[in-house]
Design a protein around this motif. Structure first.
Motif, short mmCIF file in Angstrom:
data_model
loop_
_atom_site.label_atom_id
_atom_site.label_comp_id
_atom_site.label_asym_id
_atom_site.label_seq_id
_atom_site.Cartn_x
_atom_site.Cartn_y
_atom_site.Cartn_z
N VAL A 278 0.86 -1.19 0.00
CA VAL A 278 0.00 0.00 0.00
C VAL A 278 0.89 1.23 0.00
O VAL A 278 1.22 1.79 1.04
N THR A 279 1.29 1.64 -1.17
CA THR A 279 2.21 2.79 -1.30
C THR A 279 1.59 3.96 -2.06
O THR A 279 2.16 5.05 -2.08
N LEU A 280 0.43 3.74 -2.69
CA LEU A 280 -0.23 4.80 -3.47
C LEU A 280 -1.70 4.86 -3.06
O LEU A 280 -2.46 3.93 -3.32
N VAL A 281 -2.07 5.94 -2.41
CA VAL A 281 -3.44 6.11 -1.90
C VAL A 281 -4.18 7.11 -2.78
O VAL A 281 -3.64 8.16 -3.15
N TYR A 282 -5.42 6.77 -3.11
CA TYR A 282 -6.25 7.62 -3.97
C TYR A 282 -7.41 8.18 -3.15
O TYR A 282 -8.10 7.44 -2.44
N VAL A 283 -7.60 9.50 -3.23
CA VAL A 283 -8.71 10.15 -2.53
C VAL A 283 -9.81 10.45 -3.56
O VAL A 283 -9.63 11.33 -4.41
#
Length: 394
Positions: A278-283
């Motif tokens: 989990v290295t790229l989080v999308y809002v």
């Protein structure tokens, strides 16, 4: 009829355009986009068709592409009021309020009495809690299109939001006289009744409506929200869980269910996901700011263990820069594997002991802090500020 005509005359741009619009009205957005792309290719300089294509793309969720096409249409026709209206609606959906307001005001300069533009302007002002201004624009829109059901429903909402409960109730009863199953009017009427102190009557009347329309799961969801509104969280959770189970793709139901579970202290069991992945989080753009500020605590916890990149709209990025743990801003690109902000609830273990761990976890700008501290210095404590249904006290 349009399908047969377009089959016989596949090079007729008008037929193909109208077929695309018919698909869109029926919720077939992929087919609508295909038809409107073809129509636009047949007559490349027709900006109205391009705007229709942008609208179909917007309905399908391709917001960035819809905005690009709308902006291109404005370059060719700088005085196109419809293009400004559409650009304003797109920016409103993206919560880019200053640019949305500028576009809608320009549209009103070109067509001052357009009811759609007036109503969109009212919605924008509501989003910014500018209730009196929102009501004024809603009233103007209703005067210009008195038979428009959506306009009258929005006017009822604005009246309720400004505390004009009798007028809101009158508008809802008028709507329900000729549209008895109009769910939005039922919800506003229930909330107005509750606001007048008749909680049981408001809940009972809405419950009776839901029971007579058992197949309409959206009605059950409205009742769940209303039960949440009056603090009956267990009953609300039962209904929200039913809708979420029956419609697993309904994001609104799932989010309400999660909110109610957290409200009741029922924290989700984390899924077996390696945190290193989990290295790229999308809002998602639909995330409200209050929800974002609450959930960004999870980004902080993740960032304390590893490098985290976040894809978010500019107004969210401004908050991310104030995190106690540094995160890296990332631009949206195709093919990226992301984890939504809300999904972190099932990645990181949460319980009653760590849900508020590390408070405060945001670092306010020192200059702004000093400015507000001086401005509020002479006021009696405690200070309270409301945000939606949440009240913060200092």
């Amino acid at each position: 009829m349009l399908a047969e005509a377009a089959t016989l005359y596949p090079e007729h741009s008008g037929l193909v355009t109208n077929l695309g619009i018919a698909h869109e009205l029926l919720g077939r957005f992929d087919e609508a986009v295909i038809c409107l792309e073809r129509a636009s290719a047949l007559v490349p300089h027709n900006q109205d068709i391009k705007l229709a294509l942008a609208h179909a793309l917007l309905c399908r969720g391709d917001i960035a592409q819809a905005r690009a096409i709308t902006q291109a249409a404005l370059k060719h026709e700088p005085a196109n009021a419809r293009a400004f209206l559409q650009l304003g609606a797109i920016d409103l959906a993206l919560r880019e309020y200053p640019s949305a307001e500028a576009a809608l005001l320009r549209a009103l300069e070109l067509i001052p009495d357009d009811p759609d533009t007036l109503r969109n302007m009212s919605v924008l002002l509501l989003e910014q809690s500018r209730f009196d201004e929102a009501l004024s624009f809603a009233e103007r829109a209703h005067l210009r299109a008195p038979l428009d059901t959506a306009g009258l429903l929005h006017l009822a909402y604005c009246r309720a939001a400004t505390g004009l409960w009798l007028q809101a109730e009158a508008a809802c009863k008028k709507l329900l006289a000729y549209a008895p199953t109009l769910l939005g009017a039922r919800e506003i009427l229930a909330r107005v009744t509750i606001a007048n102190g008749e909680v049981d009557r408001g809940i009972t009347e809405l419950t009776q409506f839901v029971r007579t329309h058992k197949s309409d799961l959206s009605a059950a969801l409205v009742l769940a929200r209303t039960l949440q509104f009056v603090g009956r969280f267990n009953d609300a959770l039962t209904l929200a869980s039913h809708v979420a189970h029956a419609c697993p793709d309904d994001e609104t139901a799932s989010r309400l269910k999660t909110t109610l579970e957290l409200t009741l202290g029922r924290f989700p069991t984390p899924e077996p996901v390696a945190l290193a992945l989990v290295t790229l989080v999308y809002v998602p753009p639909t995330t409200c700011m209050l929800e974002f500020v609450a959930l960004v605590l999870l980004v902080r916890r993740l960032a304390s263990q590893q490098v985290v990149r976040v894809i978010a709209e500019p107004h969210y990025q401004a908050v991310l820069t104030s995190l106690a743990e540094q995160v890296i801003s990332e631009e949206p690109k195709s093919g990226l594997s992301t984890t939504s902000l809300q999904s972190l609830l099932r990645v990181l273990a949460i319980d009653a002991h760590n849900i508020a761990d590390g408070i405060p976890y945001l670092r306010p700008d020192p200059g702004l802090s000093a400015k507000w501290r001086d401005a509020l210095a002479g006021l009696a404590r405690p200070l309270s500020a409301s945000c939606g249904t949440v009240v913060f006290s200092v």
